[in-house]
Structure formats: C-alpha cells, structure tokens
Design an enzyme around this catalytic site. Sequence first.
Site, PDB file in Angstrom:
ATOM      1  N   SER A  56      -9.188  -8.284  19.776  1.00  7.69           N
ATOM      2  CA  SER A  56     -10.046  -9.077  19.573  1.00  7.69           C
ATOM      3  C   SER A  56     -11.493  -8.389  19.033  1.00  7.69           C
ATOM      4  O   SER A  56     -12.591  -8.936  18.789  1.00  7.69           O
ATOM      5  CB  SER A  56     -10.517  -9.974  20.833  1.00  7.69           C
ATOM      6  OG  SER A  56     -10.945  -8.860  21.945  1.00  7.69           O
ATOM      7  N   HIS A  57     -11.471  -7.070  19.006  1.00  9.83           N
ATOM      8  CA  HIS A  57     -12.430  -6.270  18.666  1.00  9.83           C
ATOM      9  C   HIS A  57     -12.185  -5.093  17.584  1.00  9.83           C
ATOM     10  O   HIS A  57     -12.680  -4.518  17.391  1.00  9.83           O
ATOM     11  CB  HIS A  57     -13.051  -5.512  19.990  1.00  9.83           C
ATOM     12  CG  HIS A  57     -13.830  -6.316  20.721  1.00  9.83           C
ATOM     13  ND1 HIS A  57     -13.213  -7.191  21.704  1.00  9.83           N
ATOM     14  CD2 HIS A  57     -15.070  -6.947  20.852  1.00  9.83           C
ATOM     15  CE1 HIS A  57     -14.059  -8.090  22.396  1.00  9.83           C
ATOM     16  NE2 HIS A  57     -15.235  -7.785  21.829  1.00  9.83           N
ATOM     17  N   ARG A  89     -13.528  -8.699  14.015  1.00  7.20           N
ATOM     18  CA  ARG A  89     -14.930  -8.722  14.004  1.00  7.20           C
ATOM     19  C   ARG A  89     -15.612  -8.503  12.922  1.00  7.20           C
ATOM     20  O   ARG A  89     -16.847  -8.547  12.842  1.00  7.20           O
ATOM     21  CB  ARG A  89     -15.489  -7.875  15.247  1.00  7.20           C
ATOM     22  CG  ARG A  89     -14.960  -8.103  16.497  1.00  7.20           C
ATOM     23  CD  ARG A  89     -16.008  -9.320  17.024  1.00  7.20           C
ATOM     24  NE  ARG A  89     -15.642  -9.747  18.239  1.00  7.20           N
ATOM     25  CZ  ARG A  89     -15.975 -10.830  18.986  1.00  7.20           C
ATOM     26  NH1 ARG A  89     -17.196 -11.343  18.476  1.00  7.20           N
ATOM     27  NH2 ARG A  89     -15.387 -11.031  20.240  1.00  7.20           N
ATOM     28  N   GLU A 135     -11.675 -13.182  22.980  1.00  8.81           N
ATOM     29  CA  GLU A 135     -10.364 -13.987  23.367  1.00  8.81           C
ATOM     30  C   GLU A 135     -10.275 -15.259  23.284  1.00  8.81           C
ATOM     31  O   GLU A 135      -9.276 -15.839  23.017  1.00  8.81           O
ATOM     32  CB  GLU A 135      -9.949 -13.386  24.703  1.00  8.81           C
ATOM     33  CG  GLU A 135     -10.067 -12.023  25.019  1.00  8.81           C
ATOM     34  CD  GLU A 135      -8.727 -11.253  24.434  1.00  8.81           C
ATOM     35  OE1 GLU A 135      -7.807 -11.830  23.909  1.00  8.81           O
ATOM     36  OE2 GLU A 135      -8.882 -10.035  24.486  1.00  8.81           O
TER      37      GLU A 135
HETATM   38  P1  NDP Z   1      -8.750  -7.847  29.531  1.00  8.70           P
HETATM   39  O1  NDP Z   1      -9.093  -8.829  30.490  1.00  8.70           O
HETATM   40  O2  NDP Z   1      -8.018  -7.868  28.448  1.00  8.70           O
HETATM   41  O3  NDP Z   1      -8.682  -6.499  30.186  1.00  8.70           O
HETATM   42  C1  NDP Z   1      -9.592  -5.865  31.121  1.00  8.70           C
HETATM   43  C2  NDP Z   1      -9.294  -4.619  31.596  1.00  8.70           C
HETATM   44  O4  NDP Z   1      -8.211  -4.748  32.647  1.00  8.70           O
HETATM   45  C3  NDP Z   1      -8.467  -3.447  30.720  1.00  8.70           C
HETATM   46  O5  NDP Z   1      -9.239  -2.280  30.997  1.00  8.70           O
HETATM   47  C4  NDP Z   1      -7.140  -3.751  30.700  1.00  8.70           C
HETATM   48  O6  NDP Z   1      -6.624  -2.639  30.492  1.00  8.70           O
HETATM   49  C5  NDP Z   1      -6.976  -4.030  32.246  1.00  8.70           C
HETATM   50  N1  NDP Z   1      -5.942  -4.733  32.669  1.00  8.70           N
HETATM   51  C6  NDP Z   1      -5.454  -5.828  32.147  1.00  8.70           C
HETATM   52  N2  NDP Z   1      -4.286  -6.128  32.767  1.00  8.70           N
HETATM   53  C7  NDP Z   1      -4.104  -5.435  33.790  1.00  8.70           C
HETATM   54  C8  NDP Z   1      -3.086  -5.236  34.623  1.00  8.70           C
HETATM   55  N3  NDP Z   1      -2.082  -6.071  34.714  1.00  8.70           N
HETATM   56  N4  NDP Z   1      -3.140  -4.349  35.552  1.00  8.70           N
HETATM   57  C9  NDP Z   1      -4.238  -3.354  35.514  1.00  8.70           C
HETATM   58  N5  NDP Z   1      -5.074  -3.483  34.568  1.00  8.70           N
HETATM   59  C10 NDP Z   1      -5.078  -4.352  33.714  1.00  8.70           C
HETATM   60  O7  NDP Z   1     -10.471  -7.514  28.658  1.00  8.70           O
HETATM   61  P2  NDP Z   1     -11.634  -8.441  28.562  1.00  8.70           P
HETATM   62  O8  NDP Z   1     -10.841  -9.804  27.827  1.00  8.70           O
HETATM   63  O9  NDP Z   1     -12.287  -8.736  29.752  1.00  8.70           O
HETATM   64  O10 NDP Z   1     -12.413  -7.728  27.535  1.00  8.70           O
HETATM   65  C11 NDP Z   1     -12.030  -7.499  26.076  1.00  8.70           C
HETATM   66  C12 NDP Z   1     -12.845  -6.656  25.338  1.00  8.70           C
HETATM   67  O11 NDP Z   1     -14.033  -7.259  25.029  1.00  8.70           O
HETATM   68  C13 NDP Z   1     -13.226  -5.438  26.330  1.00  8.70           C
HETATM   69  O12 NDP Z   1     -13.030  -4.223  25.239  1.00  8.70           O
HETATM   70  C14 NDP Z   1     -14.727  -5.654  26.138  1.00  8.70           C
HETATM   71  O13 NDP Z   1     -15.587  -4.429  26.170  1.00  8.70           O
HETATM   72  C15 NDP Z   1     -15.055  -6.404  24.924  1.00  8.70           C
HETATM   73  N6  NDP Z   1     -16.186  -7.061  25.163  1.00  8.70           N
HETATM   74  C16 NDP Z   1     -17.539  -6.740  24.379  1.00  8.70           C
HETATM   75  C17 NDP Z   1     -18.549  -7.178  24.287  1.00  8.70           C
HETATM   76  C18 NDP Z   1     -19.835  -6.769  23.453  1.00  8.70           C
HETATM   77  O14 NDP Z   1     -20.632  -7.457  23.601  1.00  8.70           O
HETATM   78  N7  NDP Z   1     -19.862  -5.487  23.262  1.00  8.70           N
HETATM   79  C19 NDP Z   1     -18.772  -8.638  24.982  1.00  8.70           C
HETATM   80  C20 NDP Z   1     -17.557  -8.940  25.864  1.00  8.70           C
HETATM   81  C21 NDP Z   1     -16.423  -8.433  25.864  1.00  8.70           C
HETATM   82  P3  NDP Z   1      -5.457  -2.438  29.096  1.00  8.70           P
HETATM   83  O15 NDP Z   1      -6.353  -2.089  28.087  1.00  8.70           O
HETATM   84  O16 NDP Z   1      -4.663  -1.075  29.313  1.00  8.70           O
HETATM   85  O17 NDP Z   1      -4.745  -3.624  29.078  1.00  8.70           O
END
Ligand code: NDP
Length: 333
Positions: A47-48, A52, A188
């Site tokens: 998603s990033h 984007r 997402e």
């Molecule tokens: P996710 O819910 O996909 O993941 C959140 C974190 O949890 C990640 O570090 C992921 O690690 C970890 N994770 C996921 N599943 C598991 C699991 N089963 N066990 C352990 N750890 C787990 O991310 P979000 O959807 O919340 O966010 C996505 C992205 O969006 C982020 O990079 C965030 O910075 C970005 N974002 C940026 C914004 C901005 O304004 N700049 C605004 C909002 C979001 P892994 O990566 O290894 O799966």
Amino acid sequence: MMSNISLSLDEIFILAKNVFFKNGCDEETSNIMADLVMKAERDGSLSHGLFRVPAYVSGLKSGKINGKGNPDIKIISASVVKANGNNCLAPVVLNKSIPELIKLAKENGVAILSITNSHHMAAMWPETEIIAEQGLVAIACTSYKPAVAPAGSIKPLFGTNPISFAWPRKNKPPVVFDMATASMAMGEVQVAKREGHKVPLGTGLTKEGKDTTDPAEIADGGVLLPFGGYKGSGIAMMVELLAGALVGDNFSYETAEKDNNDGGPPSGGEFILAISPDKLSDTDWDTHSSKFFDKMKSMGDVRLPGERRHKNRLDKGPRHINEDLVNKIKSLS
Ligand code: NDP
C-alpha cells in the site's frame, strides 16, 4: 479480471524515478523517492509502493510539494535535531537528518528528531529500521488528515497516525513494527476497494455512522475506527501530540484546513526518538533480548513483526504489479 505484469526491482526503480523526474523533482529527490518505492515493493509493503506514486505526482503538479527543495537541518542541543522540510518530501528530509539523529543518540544516549513542513505518506519502517541498523532503538510517528473517529465519535479527528518501533539486533535484522493506529490503514482499505475484498467489521463506519464490511463505504465519506477501541484512541491521540504540538507542526485537522486537496500528501510534522541501549543498559542487552524473542517465538504460532518483510526482501526476483497501475504511472511520466 485484474492482470499483473512482472517487473524486476531495477525496472520498478526506473519506472518510479522517471515519473518523479518528469514531474519536477531533481535528480537527488527522484533517486531517494524511487529507492523508497522500490524497497516498499521489494518488502511487500504494497500500500506504500507504486500505489502511492500518482498521489505524489498530484502534489508535485499542484506545486504544493517542492521536488527540488533543500531541508534546513539544525542541531538545537545535545539531543535535539530540528529539520524544517521546506515543503520537501519526507524521505528527502529523513535522508539528510537521520545521520545527525544517529550521531547525537550514540553520543548522548538519546536524541529526538523533530521534522516540520514535510510531506509524508510513506511507510515508517524505512526510518526506524535504518536507525536500528546502527544499534539504536527507534520510535517514529506522524499524523495526516482526519480519517479516524476518536472513541465515542462518528466523525474523523485523528489521521491514520502510524507509529513504528524498531529494536536493534547484532548480526540480525532489527525487530520492527510499523502500524497505523487506525484498525486498518486507509491505503489498505483503498487496496481492498480496488480489489473488491471485504474488510473486517470494526474497521470503520459508513457516512451515517453504521458498521460496515464494505471498504468503499469507509473510503468514500465514511470513517475509520482506531484499533482496540478507547485504548487505540489514546495512542492515536498521543501521535497527534508528538507529531503535532511537540515538534511544532499541525494536528491532523489543521493539516486538512490548510491543504489544497490535490490528493497528494499534505504538509505536516514527524517525531522520531532514538535511544542507545549501549548507553542505557549495563547488561548484554542483545543476548538478553534475543532470549526474550526466542521464548516468544517458541510459544505457538508467533512471528516477530518485520519478519514477513525481511523474508520478502531475500527474494531478488521480479515483483507482480497491477498492470493498470503501471500504465497509469507510465502515462504520468
Ligand atoms: P499491518 O497491520 O499490515 O502491520 C502492522 C505491523 O504488524 C507490521 O509491522 C507487521 O509486520 C506486523 N504484523 C502483521 N501481522 C503480524 C503477525 N501475525 N504477527 C506479528 N506481527 C505482525 O500495517 P498497517 O496496515 O497498520 O500499516 C501499513 C502501513 O501504512 C505502515 O507501513 C504504516 O506506516 C503506513 N501508514 C502510513 C501513513 C502516513 O501518513 N505516512 C498513514 C497510515 C499508515 P510485517 O511488516 O513483517 O508484516
């Protein structure tokens, strides 16, 4: 039926670099942005990555984002670095200011980087991970425009307000989490809308404040909810304060009032904290925390955050990218 095309990591870099360069970015900014986009695709931060790029182009075309700008970096004290982004893209500001933050944190045990007037819409692990690769603990957060209702409301006030934490490990990649404080990042939700998937109940509300599993109803006029009810709402509030009033920039609602709504990332602040475990702990913190991670991983179906990305990273082969997206980006170049 949606089709994908295969692009090597180099091809992804070149695709992204061309579009940034053709839309007013200088060589350095184009390289920094293309590297970020390529690494997001490489790690499966989908998603990033390329998704984007059209939004970045909107912000560059309207003149809101300065693709040639130079951020001002000032060392305010032994533990404070202040970066005025001068309307540059956040990755450019980070590229120039993080080395200063790392230096101060290593010298003094702790340091904070306060970023203002920069445009962030990327993932946050690139900044925390690079700090942890230098043996420091890192925490970063930023706000955005209102999309998330505080617990008890059906109207947005918080941004999706991501927070990232990275823990250094000797001879191993850092343990990194990077998450929106919304139940799901809007990126997402948009991907789910584009691909026709439902989202879990509790992700957000419709325009009328009703629960829904339709990502379109949330993305188009509805509202996201914080993760974990009032507890997530408290953390989202903390992000507003750290990346807003504390660093001297806008809250999400102020950002929205000032933005020109071109679809590109608005101007805002970012907060980054770096801590040296070598200075704080008089134990062997690496062995100690490794034992903790081993114990955690031995407890059933547990994986460490960041492991999915780090595993994806080992694959040097092509990535399968949505063809419409690639064509759209080419048309903007
Ligand atoms: P996710 O819910 O996909 O993941 C959140 C974190 O949890 C990640 O570090 C992921 O690690 C970890 N994770 C996921 N599943 C598991 C699991 N089963 N066990 C352990 N750890 C787990 O991310 P979000 O959807 O919340 O966010 C996505 C992205 O969006 C982020 O990079 C965030 O910075 C970005 N974002 C940026 C914004 C901005 O304004 N700049 C605004 C909002 C979001 P892994 O990566 O290894 O799966």
